[in-house]
Write an enzyme that holds these catalytic residues in place. Structure first.
Site, PDB file in Angstrom:
ATOM      1  N   GLU A 101       0.823  -1.208   0.000  1.00 13.45           N
ATOM      2  CA  GLU A 101       0.000   0.000   0.000  1.00 13.45           C
ATOM      3  C   GLU A 101       0.861   1.264   0.000  1.00 13.45           C
ATOM      4  O   GLU A 101       1.931   1.301   0.604  1.00 13.45           O
ATOM      5  CB  GLU A 101      -0.860   0.032   1.265  1.00 13.45           C
ATOM      6  CG  GLU A 101      -1.752  -1.164   1.401  1.00 13.45           C
ATOM      7  CD  GLU A 101      -2.436  -1.209   2.750  1.00 13.45           C
ATOM      8  OE1 GLU A 101      -3.191  -2.149   2.975  1.00 13.45           O
ATOM      9  OE2 GLU A 101      -2.213  -0.299   3.581  1.00 13.45           O
ATOM     10  N   CYS A 114       3.114   8.400   1.872  1.00 15.80           N
ATOM     11  CA  CYS A 114       3.553   7.398   2.843  1.00 15.80           C
ATOM     12  C   CYS A 114       3.814   6.092   2.090  1.00 15.80           C
ATOM     13  O   CYS A 114       2.905   5.530   1.492  1.00 15.80           O
ATOM     14  CB  CYS A 114       2.452   7.234   3.888  1.00 15.80           C
ATOM     15  SG  CYS A 114       2.805   5.955   5.087  1.00 15.80           S
ATOM     16  N   CYS A 121       5.493  -7.553   7.641  1.00 13.22           N
ATOM     17  CA  CYS A 121       6.478  -7.067   8.612  1.00 13.22           C
ATOM     18  C   CYS A 121       6.745  -8.176   9.623  1.00 13.22           C
ATOM     19  O   CYS A 121       5.837  -8.938   9.964  1.00 13.22           O
ATOM     20  CB  CYS A 121       5.954  -5.822   9.333  1.00 13.22           C
ATOM     21  SG  CYS A 121       7.186  -5.044  10.406  1.00 13.22           S
ATOM     22  N   CYS A 125       4.396  -5.900  16.113  1.00 15.21           N
ATOM     23  CA  CYS A 125       3.819  -4.918  17.037  1.00 15.21           C
ATOM     24  C   CYS A 125       2.339  -5.258  17.210  1.00 15.21           C
ATOM     25  O   CYS A 125       1.632  -5.519  16.242  1.00 15.21           O
ATOM     26  CB  CYS A 125       4.002  -3.497  16.501  1.00 15.21           C
ATOM     27  SG  CYS A 125       5.744  -3.047  16.344  1.00 15.21           S
ATOM     28  N   CYS A 128      -0.746  -3.453  15.290  1.00 16.80           N
ATOM     29  CA  CYS A 128      -0.524  -3.089  13.888  1.00 16.80           C
ATOM     30  C   CYS A 128      -1.119  -4.112  12.933  1.00 16.80           C
ATOM     31  O   CYS A 128      -0.900  -5.317  13.084  1.00 16.80           O
ATOM     32  CB  CYS A 128       0.988  -2.949  13.652  1.00 16.80           C
ATOM     33  SG  CYS A 128       1.386  -2.597  11.937  1.00 16.80           S
ATOM     34  N   GLY A 173       5.842  -2.386   6.764  1.00 21.02           N
ATOM     35  CA  GLY A 173       7.212  -2.862   6.913  1.00 21.02           C
ATOM     36  C   GLY A 173       8.075  -2.006   7.814  1.00 21.02           C
ATOM     37  O   GLY A 173       7.688  -0.909   8.227  1.00 21.02           O
ATOM     38  N   GLU A 174       9.243  -2.535   8.132  1.00 22.40           N
ATOM     39  CA  GLU A 174      10.218  -1.837   8.961  1.00 22.40           C
ATOM     40  C   GLU A 174      11.375  -1.411   8.051  1.00 22.40           C
ATOM     41  O   GLU A 174      12.179  -2.255   7.621  1.00 22.40           O
ATOM     42  CB  GLU A 174      10.698  -2.777  10.082  1.00 22.40           C
ATOM     43  CG  GLU A 174      11.923  -2.318  10.827  1.00 22.40           C
ATOM     44  CD  GLU A 174      11.842  -0.903  11.391  1.00 22.40           C
ATOM     45  OE1 GLU A 174      10.825  -0.535  12.004  1.00 22.40           O
ATOM     46  OE2 GLU A 174      12.826  -0.142  11.196  1.00 22.40           O
ATOM     47  N   SER A 205      10.697   6.039   9.520  1.00 24.57           N
ATOM     48  CA  SER A 205      10.096   5.693  10.802  1.00 24.57           C
ATOM     49  C   SER A 205      10.527   4.281  11.187  1.00 24.57           C
ATOM     50  O   SER A 205      10.425   3.351  10.388  1.00 24.57           O
ATOM     51  CB  SER A 205       8.571   5.761  10.668  1.00 24.57           C
ATOM     52  OG  SER A 205       7.957   5.380  11.871  1.00 24.57           O
ATOM     53  N   SER A 227       8.920   4.876  16.700  1.00 20.36           N
ATOM     54  CA  SER A 227       7.642   4.419  17.248  1.00 20.36           C
ATOM     55  C   SER A 227       7.860   3.988  18.694  1.00 20.36           C
ATOM     56  O   SER A 227       8.358   2.903  18.951  1.00 20.36           O
ATOM     57  CB  SER A 227       7.122   3.241  16.418  1.00 20.36           C
ATOM     58  OG  SER A 227       6.869   3.692  15.113  1.00 20.36           O
ATOM     59  N   LEU A 228       7.474   4.856  19.607  1.00 17.27           N
ATOM     60  CA  LEU A 228       7.792   4.636  21.027  1.00 17.27           C
ATOM     61  C   LEU A 228       6.698   3.805  21.712  1.00 17.27           C
ATOM     62  O   LEU A 228       6.948   2.725  22.196  1.00 17.27           O
ATOM     63  CB  LEU A 228       7.960   6.003  21.692  1.00 17.27           C
ATOM     64  CG  LEU A 228       8.776   6.060  22.957  1.00 17.27           C
ATOM     65  CD1 LEU A 228      10.171   5.505  22.745  1.00 17.27           C
ATOM     66  CD2 LEU A 228       8.866   7.508  23.451  1.00 17.27           C
ATOM     67  N   HIS A 229       5.521   4.353  21.794  1.00 14.56           N
ATOM     68  CA  HIS A 229       4.296   3.655  22.226  1.00 14.56           C
ATOM     69  C   HIS A 229       4.240   3.239  23.694  1.00 14.56           C
ATOM     70  O   HIS A 229       3.194   2.787  24.158  1.00 14.56           O
ATOM     71  CB  HIS A 229       3.999   2.428  21.355  1.00 14.56           C
ATOM     72  CG  HIS A 229       3.957   2.726  19.889  1.00 14.56           C
ATOM     73  ND1 HIS A 229       3.354   3.843  19.373  1.00 14.56           N
ATOM     74  CD2 HIS A 229       4.453   2.058  18.819  1.00 14.56           C
ATOM     75  CE1 HIS A 229       3.474   3.847  18.055  1.00 14.56           C
ATOM     76  NE2 HIS A 229       4.140   2.795  17.697  1.00 14.56           N
ATOM     77  N   ASN A 304      -6.025   3.093  15.370  1.00 16.46           N
ATOM     78  CA  ASN A 304      -6.930   2.805  14.264  1.00 16.46           C
ATOM     79  C   ASN A 304      -7.311   1.330  14.333  1.00 16.46           C
ATOM     80  O   ASN A 304      -6.486   0.478  14.030  1.00 16.46           O
ATOM     81  CB  ASN A 304      -6.171   3.093  12.962  1.00 16.46           C
ATOM     82  CG  ASN A 304      -7.094   3.611  11.919  1.00 16.46           C
ATOM     83  OD1 ASN A 304      -8.213   3.132  11.778  1.00 16.46           O
ATOM     84  ND2 ASN A 304      -6.624   4.584  11.167  1.00 16.46           N
ATOM     85  N   CYS A 347      -1.999   2.054   7.936  1.00 16.21           N
ATOM     86  CA  CYS A 347      -1.007   1.094   7.467  1.00 16.21           C
ATOM     87  C   CYS A 347      -1.472  -0.357   7.521  1.00 16.21           C
ATOM     88  O   CYS A 347      -1.887  -0.853   8.557  1.00 16.21           O
ATOM     89  CB  CYS A 347       0.208   1.325   8.371  1.00 16.21           C
ATOM     90  SG  CYS A 347       1.303  -0.011   8.611  1.00 16.21           S
TER      91      CYS A 347
END
Ligand code: SAH
Length: 377
Positions: A101, A114, A121, A125, A128, A173-174, A205, A227-229, A304, A347
């Site tokens: 995407e 984006c 991935c 996470c 996600c 993806g990372e 990111s 990406s802390l979270h 989301n 994402c």
């Protein structure tokens, strides 16, 4: 846009992912001057021409030779969805049969593209949608850059920078797990003969691959988002499992080093707001403590939800209280606006939906803003 089908045989080289140096070398090896290579690069990326026969100022002999030994191929546009807020999402098919995407988010004075860096991935996470698909493979340079190629053409832009002001590697993806191809793509994204975007307008990111983050600093100075979270290792180990390998102290030290020496730089931290999980006043206070001394911006992202997700998004009120607490602690914090909700713009959502609904058959629910793929391949 008129559909054109390009085919590739095993002995043809796809020039789409070749940066300036690679294409000059490739041409030199065939006995041509380097400027011919630069010229072809410009035709492909700047003018959007994939058919060598249409590169009018390239000599006839070279054109015929190219059509035998080379191709220029972008991913196949399978679907375009346009949100009522102007956000667009493209589902792109790859030669291997998988899809990825790309999302375009227009805002006042800033239009962001984006892009994805992997098929699926591996980082798992917990909140996600891409993680649910597992990891298939890294994208090649041409597949990463092909997303920009398609975006410009779909937006009907003459020049890339007319319509797109920023590129973020925040799709599927990372990016740092696909280091070489991402760095290779950055070359083309910044090259004036291709997309000509300034390093200040490109953001990578990462969920926190510390050794790769340190390597990145040595080869590129694009912007960094992390990406802390979670403000502590115990919670982050659950939400972002790569934290077990590279805990917060190591990650934050690498972030600090990444921007050392450039006073204008800040690290952007992303923080997905999960109700009752990471959104309390204590979490905010802890965040203020651990981010002391790091020039930072904090993006609070409303969670989301997607089918099968176990989390809920924090309330508007809790997000605002959280934000206020960070501001009081001296951290520039903002809530990210939710965009493209009606087209599953977050994402991994569209691919996830497609996999669930149709097992690759593309039987999408109909939408008046939806167009079938135009056959670019
Ligand atoms: N792997 C990279 C880039 C891809 S994800 C990274 O982790 O940074 C881009 C951002 O969207 C990350 O901050 C990610 O944590 C966040 N994200 C993923 N799923 C989400 C969801 N369902 N709701 C809100 N944000 C999400």
């Amino acid at each position: 846009m008129i559909a054109t089908i390009y085919t590739e045989s095993l002995d043809q080289t796809n020039l789409l992912g070749f940066n300036r140096y690679a294409i000059e070398t490739w041409f030199a090896q065939r006995g041509y001057k380097p400027f011919h290579g630069r010229n072809v690069l410009k035709w492909i990326h700047k003018h959007g021409i994939l058919d060598f026969a249409a590169m009018t100022d390239v000599g006839q002999k070279l054109r015929s030779e190219l059509s035998v030994v080379a191709t220029a191929i972008v991913p196949k546009l399978l679907l375009e969805r346009i949100s009522t807020d102007g956000t667009r999402k493209w589902l792109l098919g790859l030669k291997c049969g998988s899809s990825i995407e790309t999302v375009y988010i227009p805002e006042d004075g800033r239009n962001t593209l984006c892009i994805s860096s992997q098929v699926g991935c591996a980082l798992n996470c917990q909140f996600c949608a891409t993680a649910q698909q597992g990891f298939k493979r890294n994208l090649t340079i041409d597949e990463i850059v092909g997303q920009l190629w398609i975006a410009v053409r779909q937006l009907g832009a003459q020049r890339f920078t007319d319509q797109i002001t920023n590129v973020v590697l925040m799709g599927m993806g990372e990016p740092l797990a696909n280091f070489d191809n991402v760095v290779g793509a950055l070359d083309l994204i910044q090259d004036d003969l291709a997309y000509g975007l300034s390093k200040y307008r490109i953001t990578i990111s990462t969920a926190g691959l510390v050794p790769a983050l340190r390597r990145l600093r040595a080869v590129s100075d694009v912007n960094l988002a992390v990406s802390l979270h979670a403000p502590g290792d115990e919670l982050r180990n659950q939400l972002v499992p790569i934290n077990r390998k590279y805990p917060l102290a190591e990650l934050l030290a690498a972030c600090r080093d990444f921007i050392t020496g450039d006073k204008r730089r800040k690290v952007t931290f992303e923080y997905v707001m999960l109700q009752g999980v990471n959104d309390t006043d204590n979490h905010a206070r802890q965040l203020v403590r651990i981010l002391q001394g790091i020039p930072a911006k904090m993006n609070l992202i409303p969670f989301n939800p997607f089918p099968g997700s176990i989390y809920r998004c924090s309330t508007e009120n809790d997000i605002e209280l959280f934000r206020q607490r960070l501001l009081q602690g001296g951290i520039m914090a903002m809530k990210r606006k939710t965009r493209g909700e009606d087209i599953n713009a977050a994402c991994g959502q569209l691919v996830g939906q497609v996999l669930q609904a149709s097992r690759y058959k593309f039987g999408f629910p109909s939408s008046n803003a939806e167009k079938e793929g135009n056959g670019i391949s």
